[in-house]
Structures are given as C-alpha cells and as structure tokens.
Scaffold this motif. Structure first.
Motif, PDB file in Angstrom:
ATOM      1  N   THR A   8      70.530  69.132 -46.067  1.00  0.00           N
ATOM      2  CA  THR A   8      71.856  69.389 -46.550  1.00  0.00           C
ATOM      3  C   THR A   8      72.573  69.836 -46.138  1.00  0.00           C
ATOM      4  O   THR A   8      73.661  70.074 -46.202  1.00  0.00           O
ATOM      5  CB  THR A   8      71.145  69.591 -47.788  1.00  0.00           C
ATOM      6  N   ALA A   9      71.723  71.227 -45.075  1.00  0.00           N
ATOM      7  CA  ALA A   9      72.909  71.878 -44.195  1.00  0.00           C
ATOM      8  C   ALA A   9      73.844  71.167 -42.703  1.00  0.00           C
ATOM      9  O   ALA A   9      74.970  71.772 -43.293  1.00  0.00           O
ATOM     10  CB  ALA A   9      72.325  72.487 -43.511  1.00  0.00           C
ATOM     11  N   PHE A  10      73.226  70.267 -43.225  1.00  0.00           N
ATOM     12  CA  PHE A  10      74.143  68.835 -41.255  1.00  0.00           C
ATOM     13  C   PHE A  10      75.200  68.820 -42.141  1.00  0.00           C
ATOM     14  O   PHE A  10      75.657  68.561 -41.870  1.00  0.00           O
ATOM     15  CB  PHE A  10      73.116  68.048 -41.535  1.00  0.00           C
ATOM     16  N   ALA A  11      74.710  67.607 -43.812  1.00  0.00           N
ATOM     17  CA  ALA A  11      75.042  66.745 -44.829  1.00  0.00           C
ATOM     18  C   ALA A  11      76.914  68.212 -45.147  1.00  0.00           C
ATOM     19  O   ALA A  11      78.474  67.771 -44.984  1.00  0.00           O
ATOM     20  CB  ALA A  11      74.989  66.449 -45.670  1.00  0.00           C
ATOM     21  N   GLN A  12      76.410  69.167 -45.403  1.00  0.00           N
ATOM     22  CA  GLN A  12      77.718  69.724 -45.996  1.00  0.00           C
ATOM     23  C   GLN A  12      78.575  70.282 -44.854  1.00  0.00           C
ATOM     24  O   GLN A  12      79.617  69.919 -44.607  1.00  0.00           O
ATOM     25  CB  GLN A  12      76.960  71.001 -46.402  1.00  0.00           C
ATOM     26  N   THR A  13      77.870  71.225 -44.097  1.00  0.00           N
ATOM     27  CA  THR A  13      78.979  70.710 -42.042  1.00  0.00           C
ATOM     28  C   THR A  13      79.610  69.827 -41.853  1.00  0.00           C
ATOM     29  O   THR A  13      80.848  70.000 -41.271  1.00  0.00           O
ATOM     30  CB  THR A  13      78.176  71.137 -40.757  1.00  0.00           C
ATOM     31  N   MET A  14      79.336  68.841 -41.677  1.00  0.00           N
ATOM     32  CA  MET A  14      80.148  66.839 -41.231  1.00  0.00           C
ATOM     33  C   MET A  14      80.046  66.613 -42.774  1.00  0.00           C
ATOM     34  O   MET A  14      80.380  65.112 -42.983  1.00  0.00           O
ATOM     35  CB  MET A  14      78.578  66.367 -40.895  1.00  0.00           C
ATOM     36  N   ALA A  15      80.921  67.533 -43.833  1.00  0.00           N
ATOM     37  CA  ALA A  15      81.353  66.205 -44.876  1.00  0.00           C
ATOM     38  C   ALA A  15      82.996  65.891 -44.834  1.00  0.00           C
ATOM     39  O   ALA A  15      82.801  64.834 -45.705  1.00  0.00           O
ATOM     40  CB  ALA A  15      81.529  68.016 -45.746  1.00  0.00           C
ATOM     41  N   ALA A  16      83.823  66.689 -43.793  1.00  0.00           N
ATOM     42  CA  ALA A  16      85.075  65.738 -43.030  1.00  0.00           C
ATOM     43  C   ALA A  16      84.445  63.994 -43.180  1.00  0.00           C
ATOM     44  O   ALA A  16      84.887  63.276 -42.360  1.00  0.00           O
ATOM     45  CB  ALA A  16      85.124  66.010 -42.388  1.00  0.00           C
ATOM     46  N   ASP A  17      83.139  64.007 -42.439  1.00  0.00           N
ATOM     47  CA  ASP A  17      82.330  62.305 -41.838  1.00  0.00           C
ATOM     48  C   ASP A  17      81.951  61.464 -43.120  1.00  0.00           C
ATOM     49  O   ASP A  17      81.226  60.988 -43.024  1.00  0.00           O
ATOM     50  CB  ASP A  17      81.791  62.511 -40.488  1.00  0.00           C
ATOM     51  N   GLY A  18      82.194  62.575 -43.828  1.00  0.00           N
ATOM     52  CA  GLY A  18      81.803  61.679 -45.481  1.00  0.00           C
ATOM     53  C   GLY A  18      79.919  61.782 -45.858  1.00  0.00           C
ATOM     54  O   GLY A  18      79.192  61.301 -46.226  1.00  0.00           O
ATOM     55  N   PHE A  19      79.336  62.740 -44.891  1.00  0.00           N
ATOM     56  CA  PHE A  19      77.855  62.905 -45.395  1.00  0.00           C
ATOM     57  C   PHE A  19      77.739  63.790 -46.340  1.00  0.00           C
ATOM     58  O   PHE A  19      76.908  63.834 -46.810  1.00  0.00           O
ATOM     59  CB  PHE A  19      77.358  63.482 -43.819  1.00  0.00           C
ATOM     60  N   ALA A  20      78.362  64.938 -47.087  1.00  0.00           N
ATOM     61  CA  ALA A  20      78.358  65.829 -48.071  1.00  0.00           C
ATOM     62  C   ALA A  20      78.353  64.472 -49.301  1.00  0.00           C
ATOM     63  O   ALA A  20      77.435  64.291 -50.019  1.00  0.00           O
ATOM     64  CB  ALA A  20      79.444  66.160 -48.453  1.00  0.00           C
ATOM     65  N   PHE A  21      79.142  63.475 -48.938  1.00  0.00           N
ATOM     66  CA  PHE A  21      78.916  62.712 -49.832  1.00  0.00           C
ATOM     67  C   PHE A  21      77.559  62.075 -49.614  1.00  0.00           C
ATOM     68  O   PHE A  21      76.779  61.154 -50.683  1.00  0.00           O
ATOM     69  CB  PHE A  21      80.390  61.377 -49.968  1.00  0.00           C
ATOM     70  N   LEU A  22      77.659  61.605 -48.427  1.00  0.00           N
ATOM     71  CA  LEU A  22      76.097  60.333 -48.447  1.00  0.00           C
ATOM     72  C   LEU A  22      74.630  61.283 -49.073  1.00  0.00           C
ATOM     73  O   LEU A  22      74.100  60.992 -49.597  1.00  0.00           O
ATOM     74  CB  LEU A  22      75.875  59.923 -47.507  1.00  0.00           C
ATOM     75  N   ASP A  23      74.540  62.580 -49.270  1.00  0.00           N
ATOM     76  CA  ASP A  23      73.782  63.079 -49.061  1.00  0.00           C
ATOM     77  C   ASP A  23      73.816  63.132 -50.847  1.00  0.00           C
ATOM     78  O   ASP A  23      72.733  63.019 -51.750  1.00  0.00           O
ATOM     79  CB  ASP A  23      74.240  64.889 -48.614  1.00  0.00           C
ATOM     80  N   ARG A  24      74.838  63.566 -51.563  1.00  0.00           N
ATOM     81  CA  ARG A  24      74.238  63.553 -53.059  1.00  0.00           C
ATOM     82  C   ARG A  24      74.613  62.104 -53.555  1.00  0.00           C
ATOM     83  O   ARG A  24      73.359  61.786 -54.493  1.00  0.00           O
ATOM     84  CB  ARG A  24      75.868  63.702 -53.645  1.00  0.00           C
ATOM     85  N   LEU A  25      74.735  60.878 -53.319  1.00  0.00           N
ATOM     86  CA  LEU A  25      74.110  59.365 -53.251  1.00  0.00           C
ATOM     87  C   LEU A  25      72.337  59.371 -53.421  1.00  0.00           C
ATOM     88  O   LEU A  25      71.899  59.071 -53.626  1.00  0.00           O
ATOM     89  CB  LEU A  25      75.207  58.784 -52.627  1.00  0.00           C
ATOM     90  N   MET A  26      71.995  60.214 -52.079  1.00  0.00           N
ATOM     91  CA  MET A  26      70.982  59.870 -51.558  1.00  0.00           C
ATOM     92  C   MET A  26      70.015  60.422 -52.561  1.00  0.00           C
ATOM     93  O   MET A  26      68.529  60.265 -53.235  1.00  0.00           O
ATOM     94  CB  MET A  26      70.396  60.538 -50.341  1.00  0.00           C
ATOM     95  N   LYS A  27      70.462  61.717 -53.528  1.00  0.00           N
ATOM     96  CA  LYS A  27      70.024  62.306 -54.338  1.00  0.00           C
ATOM     97  C   LYS A  27      70.045  61.759 -55.987  1.00  0.00           C
ATOM     98  O   LYS A  27      69.436  61.823 -56.595  1.00  0.00           O
ATOM     99  CB  LYS A  27      70.837  63.612 -53.766  1.00  0.00           C
ATOM    100  N   THR A  28      71.420  60.664 -55.995  1.00  0.00           N
ATOM    101  CA  THR A  28      70.582  60.112 -57.258  1.00  0.00           C
ATOM    102  C   THR A  28      71.017  59.085 -57.633  1.00  0.00           C
ATOM    103  O   THR A  28      69.737  58.540 -58.278  1.00  0.00           O
ATOM    104  CB  THR A  28      72.481  61.148 -58.142  1.00  0.00           C
ATOM    105  N   LYS A  29      72.175  57.814 -56.480  1.00  0.00           N
ATOM    106  CA  LYS A  29      71.441  56.935 -56.681  1.00  0.00           C
ATOM    107  C   LYS A  29      70.388  56.097 -55.606  1.00  0.00           C
ATOM    108  O   LYS A  29      69.974  55.347 -56.197  1.00  0.00           O
ATOM    109  CB  LYS A  29      73.338  56.285 -56.617  1.00  0.00           C
TER     110      LYS A  29
END
Length: 288
Positions: A168-189
């Motif tokens: 999650t910390a990595f995903a937040q740092t790389m949010a501009a590359d789509g990883f914050a969205f991917l992190d949410r997707l992994m946790k929900t859908k």
C-alpha cells in the motif's frame, strides 16, 4: 453496414480502434469498428474490451451520429463521460487537411457536449519518422521462449505477510502510475496476480494485474498491466526483472501475444525496444 472496408482499410496506418485502443492486426476488420457503434447507446462493454476489468459501464463511447466516413478519410469522435468530459476525434487518412478537419470537429463536439477538453488522435504507421507520442508494440509469445526472471520478483501473495503489507505504501507513492487504483481494486473487487520486486524487505516495484483474455478472434491475449519501479530503486535492473517475470507468466499461462503502449523515448519504451518487441505504429495526440 456503416463502414466500407474498401474505404477504411487503406487509411488504417496503425491497428487502432476508437474506445478499444490497439488491436492485433489479425483482428482488424470493419466489423470491429461497427461493434463500437452498436454498443455506444447503452455504454455496454464488448466481450474483448480491456477496460471491462475496471468497471460495469463503458466510460468512453463513440458518437455514431458524428462519424465522418469518406473514401479518402474517416473521422471517428468519442466522448469520455467520466469527470469533466472529454472529446477525442480519431483521424484516419492521408490527405493534408485531415488534422484540420478533425480539430474542427473536436472543438464543435466539445462545445456541444460541455466537454472540458478536445483532442485529435492520429494513428500513424511503423515507418513514421520524427516519432513522438505513444508507440504501439507487439510481444509475440510464439516467437521464442521467455525465461523466468533471475531477480527478486515473485507474486505478491508468495511473499511473507510483513512484506506484503508494504504494498500500500508503494502504491500510494506510485499513484500516478495507477497503483493506488490497483491497490483499491485488489482490496475490493479482486483481480489477477501482481508481481512485485522486493529489496530489503520492502516492495519497490510491481507489474500487474496479470490476466489473459480472448481477443476479438478468440486468441489468448495478455492484457495490459500497470508497471512501475520506486524512484529510490531505479537504475538497478529491477524494471527488466519485473518485465521478464511478467512475460514468463504470460507465456506459461497460454498467452499468444501482448500489445503495449509506451511513451516514445521513455523508460518503458527503451526497455521494450531492447527486448525485441515489434513496432506496429504510433499515436500522435494533439489538444485542440
């Protein structure tokens, strides 16, 4: 049928279909363009649409009533309904004024639909010189064996729990590359596996989700992934390790090919070129 193939085929310098993006040349037919018109009214996803992984309703649709289709050029406008809206006009044709006509149509439709932006997308062939914008690349898994990565790359779920917790910390740092969205997707859908690189018990790179879907002709295609390495960990070959691990996964899981879009002269572009991918064409994007 709305589209005449004898008009459309000569101006398709790159295998790009509005709202679908790049497709394999073997799937490029008039029927594929027709299909995008048929689903525009109710925003349905086509079965082979790569974006159906991310939501329940198509966010970008063709505007069928505003398509311009002539023997020497075709203009296909689309409307992105998310956020402040955006109009794009895909300009196919060799005539000198095709970009002017596309820009004029984009501006008119942006005003009509209250869109905040208007753009012209020009697909160009692989022989294009003075390239910029986006390169369309093909990875053919039938051409040669893709060995596994020798680097510190595994599926996220294969790492110990404390290491998985750093994603999650990595995903937040790389949010501009789509990883914050991917992190949410992994946790929900949920989604396909994500491959991650680990250095000193911390995730510093990732590529995923790894998913294979049939293309319009039923051939197995490795779908596009989010791909990034943390700025602190760049310059040590981790991007190449991640890339090779992803290609090994795709080949061993039965994919026949993958299509990628890379920014010309960017890091991913250099990586893919050095790995021997074939260039299918380019996309030039102009704001009106």
């Amino acid at each position: 049928m709305f589209f005449r193939w004898d008009w459309l085929r000569p101006v398709l310098t790159a295998p790009v279909v509005p709202t679908l993006g790049p497709v394999h040349p073997h799937a490029l037919t008039a029927d594929l363009f027709e299909a995008t018109l048929l689903v525009a009214a109710d925003r349905r996803f086509l079965p082979y649409d790569k974006d159906r992984r991310w939501g329940n309703e198509k966010q970008e649709v063709v505007l069928p009533g505003d398509v311009v289709h002539h023997p020497d050029h075709t203009l296909i406008p689309t409307l992105l309904t998310r956020g402040r809206r955006a109009v794009k006009v895909f300009a196919y044709g060799h005539r000198s004024d095709v970009l002017y006509q596309a820009a004029e149509l984009a501006a008119k439709l942006a005003a009509l639909h209250g869109a905040a932006s208007a753009r012209v997308i020009r697909p160009l062939g692989p022989e294009t010189t003075h390239t910029h914008g986006v390169r369309i690349q093909l990875k053919d898994f039938t051409a040669r064996y893709c060995p596994p990565s020798a680097g510190p790359v595994r599926r996220l779920e294969d790492w110990p729990l404390p290491i998985r917790g750093t994603f999650t910390a990595f995903a937040q740092t790389m949010a501009a590359d789509g990883f914050a969205f991917l992190d949410r997707l992994m946790k929900t859908k949920g989604c396909g596996p994500v491959l991650v690189a680990v250095v000193e018990d911390r995730i510093v790179g990732a590529i995923g989700p790894m998913e294979i879907c049939p293309d319009p002709t039923g051939v197995a295609q490795l779908m596009p992934q989010y791909f990034a390495v943390h700025p602190d960990a760049r310059g040590h070959g981790l991007g190449r390790h991640l890339w090779r691990a992803a290609m090994h996964w795709g080949q061993t899981c039965g994919a026949v090919y993958q299509l990628l879009q890379t920014e010309v002269r960017g890091a991913s572009d250099h990586l893919c070129r050095s790995e021997g991918l074939a260039t299918l064409g380019f996309l030039h994007d102009r704001t009106v």
